[in-house]
Structure formats: structure tokens, C-alpha cells
Enzyme design. Structure first.
Site, mmCIF file in Angstrom:
data_model
loop_
_atom_site.group_PDB
_atom_site.id
_atom_site.type_symbol
_atom_site.label_atom_id
_atom_site.label_comp_id
_atom_site.label_asym_id
_atom_site.label_seq_id
_atom_site.Cartn_x
_atom_site.Cartn_y
_atom_site.Cartn_z
ATOM 1 N N HIS A 134 9.897 6.266 2.860
ATOM 2 C CA HIS A 134 9.646 7.298 4.589
ATOM 3 C C HIS A 134 8.976 6.278 5.677
ATOM 4 C CE1 HIS A 134 5.989 6.463 1.935
ATOM 5 N NE2 HIS A 134 5.410 5.968 2.527
ATOM 6 N N HIS B 191 8.797 7.467 -2.465
ATOM 7 C CA HIS B 191 10.022 8.292 -1.805
ATOM 8 C C HIS B 191 10.124 7.515 -0.165
ATOM 9 C CE1 HIS B 191 12.629 11.452 -0.818
ATOM 10 N NE2 HIS B 191 13.013 11.160 0.519
ATOM 11 N N HIS C 109 7.302 5.588 9.013
ATOM 12 C CA HIS C 109 5.467 6.674 9.691
ATOM 13 C C HIS C 109 6.539 5.896 11.237
ATOM 14 C CE1 HIS C 109 2.867 6.288 6.515
ATOM 15 N NE2 HIS C 109 3.969 5.272 6.212
ATOM 16 N N GLY D 142 0.704 -0.837 -0.028
ATOM 17 C CA GLY D 142 0.340 -0.064 -0.335
ATOM 18 C C GLY D 142 0.596 1.699 0.100
#
Ligand code: AMP
Length: 112
Positions: free
Chosen positions: A99, A97, A101, A92
Site C-alpha cells: 500500500h 498487502h 500512503h 513498521g
């Protein structure tokens, strides 16, 4: 990368709620938080996703985890937090880029 939204945030072309910045990475709050505390940490170098981490760019990932440790400490995530990176379509990933979370501020429950 010209059309990457996180590169646009890095260039200041799109506003963001910045939490931390240094020469290698930027941390900013997610616009659609999934927990009481939800921020993203990105490398300044455009790396498409976790499957593009290799010997040439792996140092920034260690640096990002050090930054995450410092930020979560300052923000008082004393009961813990979760770090997630989605890689590719099946996971998903919506922004291409790399990243991370960082989610916290409540009991997050089991990870499915
Ligand atoms: P992922 O689905 O793992 O690719 O995560 C992309 C994340 O970026 C989502 O949680 C979005 O809410 C977040 N996002 C997208 N655009 C922005 C933006 N302009 N500022 C902050 N967060 C964003």
C-alpha cells in the site's frame, strides 16, 4: 488472501471510505490519518510488500502512481504531497498487502 484486511476491504467484507477504484487498484481513506489528507492506494492483486515487486507485477505500481497524480490533482494538493510505503518489520509495516500512503494538506516537515 483470506485473512488480509485489505483483501477483505477489496471484497467488501470490511467497510472503507472509497476514493477511487478501477480494475487494478483501490484508493481509500486511512482510518487513522496522520495528516489532514491521508489516503491509501492498494493493488487489487495481493502483493505482500514493496520487496515483492518484480517483472510480473511492476506495471501496477506505475499505474498506482498515475492514479495518485490524478487524485492529488483533483483533491487540490497543489502545494505537494508525500507518498510512503513501509516495507517489513523495521519500517513498521502493519498490513502485509502493498500500500502507498498519500499524505498532504499541510506542510509535512522533514522526513526522518
Ligand atoms: P502500514 O503501517 O504502513 O502497514 O500502514 C497500514 C495503514 O493501514 C495504517 O495507516 C492504518 O491506519 C491503515 N488501516 C488499517 N486498517 C484500515 C482500515 N480498515 N481502513 C482504512 N485504513 C486502515
Amino acid at each position: 488472501m483470506e485473512n488480509c484486511i485489505f483483501c477483505k476491504i477489496l471484497r467488501g467484507e470490511i467497510p472503507s471510505k472509497k476514493l477511487y477504484e478501477d480494475e487494478l487498484c483501490l484508493a481509500f481513506y486511512d482510518i487513522a490519518p496522520l495528516a489532514p489528507q491521508h489516503f491509501l492506494v492498494i493493488p487489487k492483486e495481493h502483493i505482500k510488500a514493496a520487496n515483492r515487486i518484480d517483472k510480473s507485477n511492476e506495471a501496477v505500481v506505475g499505474h498506482i502512481f498515475t492514479v495518485i497524480g490524478n487524485l492529488t490533482s483533483v483533491l487540490g494538493f497543489s502545494d505537494g504531497y508525500r507518498v510512503v510505503t513501509n516495507c517489513g518489520k523495521d519500517a513498521g509495516q502493519t498490513v502485509e498487502h502493498l500500500h502507498f500512503h498519500v499524505l498532504g494538506g499541510k506542510e509535512l516537515g522533514s522526513f526522518n
